[in-house]
Design a protein around this motif. Structure first.
Motif, short mmCIF file in Angstrom:
data_model
loop_
_atom_site.label_atom_id
_atom_site.label_comp_id
_atom_site.label_asym_id
_atom_site.label_seq_id
_atom_site.Cartn_x
_atom_site.Cartn_y
_atom_site.Cartn_z
N LEU A 164 0.66 -1.04 0.43
CA LEU A 164 0.02 -0.12 -0.32
C LEU A 164 0.82 1.62 -0.13
CD1 LEU A 164 -3.00 -1.01 1.95
CD2 LEU A 164 -2.79 -0.54 -0.18
N ARG A 165 2.07 1.65 1.01
CA ARG A 165 2.27 2.97 0.66
C ARG A 165 3.40 2.42 -0.48
NH1 ARG A 165 4.88 0.33 5.71
NH2 ARG A 165 3.91 1.15 7.69
N GLU A 166 3.45 1.35 -1.16
CA GLU A 166 3.65 1.22 -2.76
C GLU A 166 4.08 2.20 -3.40
OE1 GLU A 166 5.69 -2.12 -5.37
OE2 GLU A 166 6.52 -1.98 -3.31
N VAL A 167 2.04 2.72 -3.61
CA VAL A 167 1.15 2.73 -4.42
C VAL A 167 0.73 4.12 -3.84
CG1 VAL A 167 0.59 0.58 -5.26
CG2 VAL A 167 -0.86 1.83 -3.47
N THR A 181 -5.50 0.98 -4.79
CA THR A 181 -5.12 -0.55 -3.87
C THR A 181 -5.52 -1.17 -4.61
OG1 THR A 181 -6.34 0.79 -2.15
CG2 THR A 181 -6.73 -1.46 -2.07
N CYS A 182 -6.47 -1.49 -5.30
CA CYS A 182 -6.23 -2.38 -6.64
C CYS A 182 -4.80 -2.55 -7.27
CB CYS A 182 -7.48 -2.20 -7.73
SG CYS A 182 -8.66 -2.49 -7.23
N VAL A 183 -4.56 -1.90 -7.31
CA VAL A 183 -3.11 -1.88 -7.67
C VAL A 183 -2.46 -2.80 -6.77
CG1 VAL A 183 -0.35 -1.10 -9.05
CG2 VAL A 183 -2.94 -0.52 -9.88
N ALA A 184 -2.23 -3.22 -5.58
CA ALA A 184 -1.87 -3.02 -4.73
C ALA A 184 -1.69 -4.58 -4.65
CB ALA A 184 -1.59 -2.51 -2.97
N ALA A 185 -2.82 -5.36 -4.92
CA ALA A 185 -3.21 -5.88 -4.36
C ALA A 185 -3.13 -6.82 -5.74
CB ALA A 185 -5.20 -6.30 -4.89
N SER A 186 -3.50 -6.35 -6.84
CA SER A 186 -2.78 -7.59 -8.17
C SER A 186 -0.86 -7.22 -8.00
CB SER A 186 -2.95 -6.54 -9.41
OG SER A 186 -1.96 -5.32 -9.21
N LEU A 187 -0.31 -6.77 -6.99
CA LEU A 187 1.24 -7.59 -6.80
C LEU A 187 1.22 -8.08 -5.92
CD1 LEU A 187 2.67 -3.35 -6.82
CD2 LEU A 187 2.87 -4.99 -8.80
N ALA A 188 0.29 -8.36 -5.21
CA ALA A 188 0.70 -9.76 -3.50
C ALA A 188 1.29 -10.26 -3.60
CB ALA A 188 -0.76 -9.76 -3.08
N PHE A 215 5.82 0.84 -11.81
CA PHE A 215 5.57 -0.16 -12.84
C PHE A 215 6.93 -0.03 -12.74
CE2 PHE A 215 1.17 0.66 -13.31
CZ PHE A 215 0.34 0.26 -12.91
N GLU A 216 7.43 1.05 -13.11
CA GLU A 216 9.48 1.01 -13.45
C GLU A 216 10.11 0.35 -13.12
OE1 GLU A 216 9.07 5.25 -16.19
OE2 GLU A 216 9.91 5.09 -14.09
N ASP A 217 10.20 0.04 -12.14
CA ASP A 217 10.83 -0.47 -10.87
C ASP A 217 10.46 -2.72 -10.99
OD1 ASP A 217 11.67 1.91 -9.49
OD2 ASP A 217 9.98 1.66 -8.03
N LEU A 218 9.68 -2.49 -11.22
CA LEU A 218 9.07 -3.88 -11.58
C LEU A 218 9.58 -4.36 -12.58
CD1 LEU A 218 4.66 -3.85 -11.01
CD2 LEU A 218 6.77 -5.41 -9.62
N ALA A 219 10.03 -3.53 -13.82
CA ALA A 219 10.47 -3.82 -15.05
C ALA A 219 11.50 -3.97 -14.80
CB ALA A 219 9.78 -3.12 -16.03
N ASP A 220 12.21 -3.39 -13.98
CA ASP A 220 13.75 -3.34 -13.02
C ASP A 220 13.72 -4.05 -12.80
OD1 ASP A 220 14.18 -0.23 -14.90
OD2 ASP A 220 14.29 0.24 -13.17
N THR A 221 13.24 -4.44 -12.25
CA THR A 221 13.84 -6.29 -11.50
C THR A 221 13.42 -7.57 -12.47
OG1 THR A 221 11.80 -6.04 -10.23
CG2 THR A 221 13.47 -5.18 -9.40
N ALA A 278 -0.92 13.25 -10.07
CA ALA A 278 0.43 13.05 -8.90
C ALA A 278 0.87 11.55 -8.45
CB ALA A 278 0.35 14.16 -8.04
N GLY A 279 -0.66 11.27 -8.58
CA GLY A 279 -0.90 9.65 -7.66
C GLY A 279 -0.59 8.36 -9.53
N ARG A 280 -0.75 8.91 -11.05
CA ARG A 280 -0.36 8.66 -12.02
C ARG A 280 1.11 8.09 -11.52
NH1 ARG A 280 -3.07 11.79 -15.74
NH2 ARG A 280 -4.66 10.50 -15.41
N ARG A 281 2.24 9.63 -11.95
CA ARG A 281 3.50 9.17 -11.71
C ARG A 281 3.83 8.58 -10.54
NH1 ARG A 281 1.96 13.86 -14.06
NH2 ARG A 281 3.47 14.30 -16.17
N ALA A 282 3.42 8.24 -9.34
CA ALA A 282 3.43 7.54 -8.19
C ALA A 282 3.64 6.39 -8.80
CB ALA A 282 2.50 7.75 -7.32
N LEU A 283 2.23 5.77 -9.33
CA LEU A 283 2.11 4.42 -10.20
C LEU A 283 3.21 3.84 -11.58
CD1 LEU A 283 -1.96 3.41 -10.38
CD2 LEU A 283 -0.45 3.05 -8.36
#
Length: 306
Positions: free
Chosen positions: A112-115, A136-143, A170-176, A161-166
């Protein structure tokens, strides 16, 4: 390494309506692939076929080297556009609910903090704002920390602002190494996130390529808009193509470093103008051009590589 998401000549009909008409694509591990296109183009149907929630009428689909129905569910994440989770749960309870489905899930509070959500919020999901619900749904999809994540319009209803945070998420996910397959109507989102973009129109994948390559191939030229009532013939001596567009003349192909020279030439020729505005094409120009007239793309040029 074999692609992790593959569609081969996928076709899908709903009665007389052709939703997908021979779509083929391949997405590599760790790649962010953005699918764009008008409403009704077939984006959601293609996502459903790729994830196994719809069966294609013809063609084949492969996910993580298997059919979607046989792919390892613990390695997949999915956030559909019409996702409707239990409403009388707080954000923490909702993410914990989905995390409990997996043996080695991520911490709900950290997700939740991540999103950008406060895990201590006691508000029910049904009473959250649209943007808070989507985060919240994005957080759930990453569980389950998926290897492949499908997200259909992930930032709909979220403030800039929230869009850019998400986007950062997604960029961090791709990096990993996570493969991200997203559909979006936000061209800035596709341009920032995607390694490759595919444009779907009338059930056909019209063109694919890096955002930069698509803009170069189909976006048109940079131009200088001159707000003037002058006739285009008055600018013949500039050395550029000039055409009228509404209240301005577009001087096509002008690089930014030549704007001063053009302004000086206009003044020397006695051409009065109110303003000069320099523009360069972007992915939205590509979208508008190809979605309006898919025949612009030659069949041999559908895959554009930078």
């Amino acid at each position: 390494m074999a692609p992790v998401v593959v569609a081969d000549d996928v076709r899908k009909h709903y009665g007389d309506t052709v939703a997908l008409d021979g779509v083929s694509l391949a997405v590599e591990a760790g790649e962010v692939f953005a699918l764009i296109g008008p409403n009704g183009a077939g984006k959601t149907t293609l996502t459903r076929c790729l994830t196994g929630t719809r069966d294609p009428d013809d063609g084949s689909v492969s996910l993580l080297g298997a059919s979607p129905g046989e792919a390892a569910k613990e390695r997949l994440g999915l956030l559909p556009q019409d996702f409707a989770p239990p409403e009388r749960l707080t954000p923490r309870e909702l993410v914990a609910y989905y995390a409990a489905l997996y043996d080695d899930a991520r911490d709900p509070d950290a997700l939740l903090r991540e999103v950008g959500m406060d895990p201590d919020v006691e508000t029910w999901y049904s009473e959250l704002s649209g943007g808070e619900q989507r985060r919240t749904c994005v957080a759930a999809s990453l569980a389950n920390e998926p290897d492949v994540l499908f997200v259909d319009e992930p930032t709909t209803g979220i403030d800039p602002a929230g869009r850019r945070a998400l986007w950062d998420v997604f960029e961090d996910l791709a990096d990993t190494g996570t493969t991200v397959f997203l559909t979006t109507h936000y061209m800035a989102e596709a341009e920032r996130l995607a390694d490759r973009v595919g444009l779907l129109a009338d059930g056909e994948l019209v063109a694919t390529g890096t955002p930069e390559a698509l803009v170069t191939e189909y976006g048109g030229e940079q131009y200088l808009a001159v707000e003037t009532t002058a006739d285009p013939d008055a600018l013949d001596d500039l050395g550029y193509e000039v055409r009228r567009e509404g209240d301005a003349l577009h001087v096509v192909g002008v690089p930014p470093e030549a704007i001063g020279d053009v302004a000086a030439a206009l003044e020397a020729q006695g051409v009065a103008f109110d303003a000069l505005t320099w523009s360069e094409p972007d992915l939205e120009d590509v979208y508008l051009r190809l979605a309006d007239d898919p025949s612009v793309v030659d069949a041999d040029e559908e895959e554009v590589v930078a």
